[in-house]
Design an enzyme around this catalytic site. Structure first.
Site, PDB file in Angstrom:
ATOM      1  N   ALA A 181       0.807  -1.238   0.000  1.00 44.04           N
ATOM      2  CA  ALA A 181       0.000   0.000   0.000  1.00 44.04           C
ATOM      3  C   ALA A 181       0.835   1.282   0.000  1.00 44.04           C
ATOM      4  O   ALA A 181       0.268   2.375   0.010  1.00 44.04           O
ATOM      5  CB  ALA A 181      -1.012   0.049   1.140  1.00 44.04           C
ATOM      6  N   ALA A 182       2.165   1.170  -0.009  1.00 43.22           N
ATOM      7  CA  ALA A 182       2.982   2.397   0.012  1.00 43.22           C
ATOM      8  C   ALA A 182       2.787   3.195  -1.272  1.00 43.22           C
ATOM      9  O   ALA A 182       2.597   4.416  -1.246  1.00 43.22           O
ATOM     10  CB  ALA A 182       4.449   2.044   0.205  1.00 43.22           C
ATOM     11  N   GLY A 183       2.811   2.496  -2.416  1.00 42.58           N
ATOM     12  CA  GLY A 183       2.601   3.182  -3.695  1.00 42.58           C
ATOM     13  C   GLY A 183       1.191   3.762  -3.765  1.00 42.58           C
ATOM     14  O   GLY A 183       0.974   4.863  -4.280  1.00 42.58           O
ATOM     15  N   ASP A 184       0.223   3.030  -3.220  1.00 39.86           N
ATOM     16  CA  ASP A 184      -1.176   3.503  -3.229  1.00 39.86           C
ATOM     17  C   ASP A 184      -1.314   4.769  -2.380  1.00 39.86           C
ATOM     18  O   ASP A 184      -2.000   5.719  -2.772  1.00 39.86           O
ATOM     19  CB  ASP A 184      -2.104   2.412  -2.668  1.00 39.86           C
TER      20      ASP A 184
END
Ligand code: RIB
Length: 309
Positions: free
Chosen positions: A253-256
């Site tokens: 979820a870091a990119g999200d």
């Protein structure tokens, strides 16, 4: 000031997160891990959750299975963050998407994805949300049918709504129908898949951003390089923004979270570097925590983090 209103079109998954995975298993063998948990995730759902937690209005289009418990849990989690879920189709025929996230020590992961109901997200689902309301930006990814991605862009463009395409997961796709998209944001693996250019060093990263710019003519190519920061290109200049160094436990979820933070700031009139600074701080906090929704910080946490640097 009015909150930006973002339409997120994308996938909704229950993640089975395996932690402390020792490595990829060889054929016929097992790889061990130290523990597991279920976590609400999916690129689209993480992005909608993050948009709302970071202080904007999030409306989501997607699909979950109506006959399984995972769909109910995901809707509940999205609603707990304030995401508008009325355009999420409850699908009686297909199961909610599921991803097995094998998280290695250091936080990077590989995953296996069963798209389930996500594979049926249709242009008509998106049209309903676009007909009934107006938005400051559309945020989407590639975990739904490609035709829906293309049609979403075309419908948003007809209405004059800017579009941010988070180019995950990694795949090679024809780009013609995305020409003119406002922002395209792959990570390294996704950029390699889209362009066929190896991103081994700084030169490779620059070549990939130039390639994407020439294919799509966006406002910005926003290349996420993880702990090496972000490389941006607008057809004239390269901008490099270093990352905040933190101890990563899980990069899910870091990119999200980055995409959500960037979009909110661009809709609020920030400069592109201010938007990247904020988005990277949000992503840095995210990687210090486990899971999808559970790892996404609030706007006040991001502001507190930024004030410490
Ligand atoms: O971007 C992270 C997400 O990708 C995970 O939550 C998983 O569901 C996969 O789709």
């Amino acid at each position: 000031m009015r909150k930006p209103k973002i339409l997120v079109v994308g996938s909704i998954n229950m993640d089975l997160c395996m932690y402390g995975v020792e490595g990829m298993p060889v054929m016929g063998a097992s790889s061990f891990c130290s523990g597991y948990q279920y976590a609400e995730g999916g690129k689209g759902s993480n992005q909608a959750f993050a948009v709302s937690k970071l202080g904007a209005d999030a409306v989501m289009v997607g699909r979950v299975g109506s006959t399984d418990e995972n769909g109910r849990k995901l809707l509940k989690s999205l609603e707990s963050a304030g995401v508008h879920t009325e355009y999420i189709v409850r699908d009686p025929e297909h199961l909610t998407g599921m991803a097995i996230m094998s998280v290695l020590s250091g936080g990077s992961y590989y995953s296996i994805f069963a798209n389930g109901a996500n594979g049926y997200v249709a242009p008509e689902d998106v049209a309903r949300a676009l007909e009934n309301d107006t938005y400051d930006m559309v945020l989407m990814q590639l975990e739904i049918p490609l035709e829906t991605v293309y049609r979403t862009y075309e419908m948003a463009r007809e209405k004059g709504i800017p579009v941010f395409l988070d180019a995950g997961p990694a795949m090679h796709i024809p780009l013609e129908r995305l020409k003119g998209v406002d922002y395209i944001s792959p990570n390294e693996t996704e950029a390699e898949a889209l362009t066929g250019i190896a991103l081994g060093d700084e030169r490779g990263a620059e070549r990939a951003t130039v390639y994407l710019y020439q294919e799509l003519k966006p406002k910005w190519v926003v290349l996420k390089l993880g702990s090496r920061g972000v490389l941006l290109y607008d057809g004239k200049d390269f901008l490099r923004v270093p990352a905040n160094q933190v101890e990563a436990v899980d990069t899910t979820a870091a990119g999200d979270t980055f995409s959500a933070g960037f979009v909110i700031k661009m809709c609020s009139g920030s400069s592109v570097t201010e938007a990247v600074d904020y988005a990277q701080a949000a992503a840095a906090l995210c990687v210090t925590r486990k899971g999808g929704h559970t790892s996404i910080p609030s706007d006040s946490e991001v502001r507190a983090f930024l004030s410490e640097f």
